[in-house]
Structure formats: C-alpha cells, structure tokens
Write a protein that holds these residues in place. Structure first.
Motif, PDB file in Angstrom:
ATOM      1  N   GLY A  52      -3.846  -7.263  -2.642  1.00 32.70           N
ATOM      2  CA  GLY A  52      -3.923  -7.923  -3.924  1.00 32.70           C
ATOM      3  C   GLY A  52      -2.784  -8.908  -4.155  1.00 32.70           C
ATOM      4  O   GLY A  52      -1.851  -9.017  -3.343  1.00 32.70           O
ATOM      5  N   THR A  53      -2.869  -9.587  -5.287  1.00 31.72           N
ATOM      6  CA  THR A  53      -1.790 -10.501  -5.666  1.00 31.72           C
ATOM      7  C   THR A  53      -0.499  -9.736  -5.929  1.00 31.72           C
ATOM      8  O   THR A  53       0.594 -10.310  -5.832  1.00 31.72           O
ATOM      9  N   ASP A  54      -0.642  -8.458  -6.261  1.00 30.05           N
ATOM     10  CA  ASP A  54       0.523  -7.590  -6.484  1.00 30.05           C
ATOM     11  C   ASP A  54       0.833  -6.751  -5.252  1.00 30.05           C
ATOM     12  O   ASP A  54       1.567  -5.764  -5.347  1.00 30.05           O
ATOM     13  N   TYR A  55       0.230  -7.127  -4.115  1.00 27.18           N
ATOM     14  CA  TYR A  55       0.425  -6.439  -2.833  1.00 27.18           C
ATOM     15  C   TYR A  55      -0.195  -5.041  -2.822  1.00 27.18           C
ATOM     16  O   TYR A  55       0.095  -4.246  -1.929  1.00 27.18           O
ATOM     17  N   SER A  56      -1.058  -4.741  -3.770  1.00 32.25           N
ATOM     18  CA  SER A  56      -1.794  -3.483  -3.711  1.00 32.25           C
ATOM     19  C   SER A  56      -2.752  -3.522  -2.520  1.00 32.25           C
ATOM     20  O   SER A  56      -3.245  -4.593  -2.137  1.00 32.25           O
ATOM     21  N   LEU A  57      -3.005  -2.356  -1.957  1.00 33.36           N
ATOM     22  CA  LEU A  57      -3.738  -2.291  -0.699  1.00 33.36           C
ATOM     23  C   LEU A  57      -4.980  -1.423  -0.802  1.00 33.36           C
ATOM     24  O   LEU A  57      -5.015  -0.445  -1.544  1.00 33.36           O
ATOM     25  N   PHE A  58      -5.987  -1.806  -0.029  1.00 34.13           N
ATOM     26  CA  PHE A  58      -7.174  -0.994   0.174  1.00 34.13           C
ATOM     27  C   PHE A  58      -7.487  -0.999   1.664  1.00 34.13           C
ATOM     28  O   PHE A  58      -7.428  -2.039   2.317  1.00 34.13           O
ATOM     29  N   TYR A  59      -7.822   0.179   2.188  1.00 35.87           N
ATOM     30  CA  TYR A  59      -8.274   0.304   3.579  1.00 35.87           C
ATOM     31  C   TYR A  59      -9.542   1.137   3.615  1.00 35.87           C
ATOM     32  O   TYR A  59      -9.606   2.214   3.006  1.00 35.87           O
ATOM     33  N   ASP A  60     -10.523   0.640   4.326  1.00 32.68           N
ATOM     34  CA  ASP A  60     -11.712   1.444   4.576  1.00 32.68           C
ATOM     35  C   ASP A  60     -11.321   2.638   5.434  1.00 32.68           C
ATOM     36  O   ASP A  60     -10.403   2.563   6.254  1.00 32.68           O
TER      37      ASP A  60
END
Length: 118
Positions: A52-60
């Motif tokens: 994200g723009t806030d460096y939040s992350l998602f991983y499958d």
C-alpha cells in the motif's frame, strides 16, 4: 497513460531465488498501491501480493513466507523477492497500479516470465 516495465524473470531450479522489478512512468508513484499478479499457462491472472501507499502488505497464502514485496518511491520501482521457488510458481508476472482504495487501473506491462524447473 502510465507505462509499466517488468524485468528480472528467468529459469531457476526449485528452491532457487529471483528478484523481479517493475518500473512505472509516473511522477506520483508514491500515491499508488502496487500489486504483483501472475498468470500460469491455461490459468487466469491472479493477484499474489500488494503493497500500500502506507507500506501495508498483503500476501496470498501460496507465496506467504517465500516472497517479499517492497517499493522505492524515489526510483519509481517495486520489487518482488522470490525465494524457495516451486514449479507451481511458474508464470508470467505482472505489476499493476491501484488507487488508495485498491481500485486497480487497467495498465499492464509485458510481464516477465518466471520458470521454475529442474
């Protein structure tokens, strides 16, 4: 229109590593959410990770613990560090931009081929 260029793919043995990069031709790169998608032969393109723009992350779940996404807002680049590669990771990998609400724009680069095989 934003131009996206992916690079870094190649042929690697199972258990090996690759680092993909994607560059974007936009002055407001930091305002975008970035995603990496992949498309295996005969399958639909799927989202595997976002930053994200806030460096939040998602991983499958399929890549959790093996792949790491990162971004450089000065260089207008996003990276995908791929470790412990498996044959099922074989696909063409694409990056994609989205707005802060994760609405994805329909800009696509040519992708970069990753082949995991012994």
């Amino acid at each position: 229109q934003v131009q996206l260029v992916e690079s870094g793919g190649g042929l690697v043995q199972p258990g090996g590593s690759l680092t993909l990069s994607c560059s974007a031709s936009t002055r407001s790169f930091g305002d975008y959410v970035i995603g990496w998608y992949r498309q295996a032969p005969g399958k639909q393109r799927e989202l595997v990770t976002t930053i994200g723009t806030d460096y939040s992350l998602f991983y499958d779940d399929s890549i959790l613990g093996r792949f790491t996404i990162s971004r450089d807002n000065v260089q207008n680049k996003v990276y995908l560090q791929m470790d412990a590669l498996k044959p099922e990771d074989t696909a063409v990998y694409f990056c994609r931009l989205g707005n802060a609400n994760y609405k994805w724009y329909d800009y696509w680069g040519q992708g970069t081929q990753v082949t995991v095989s012994s």
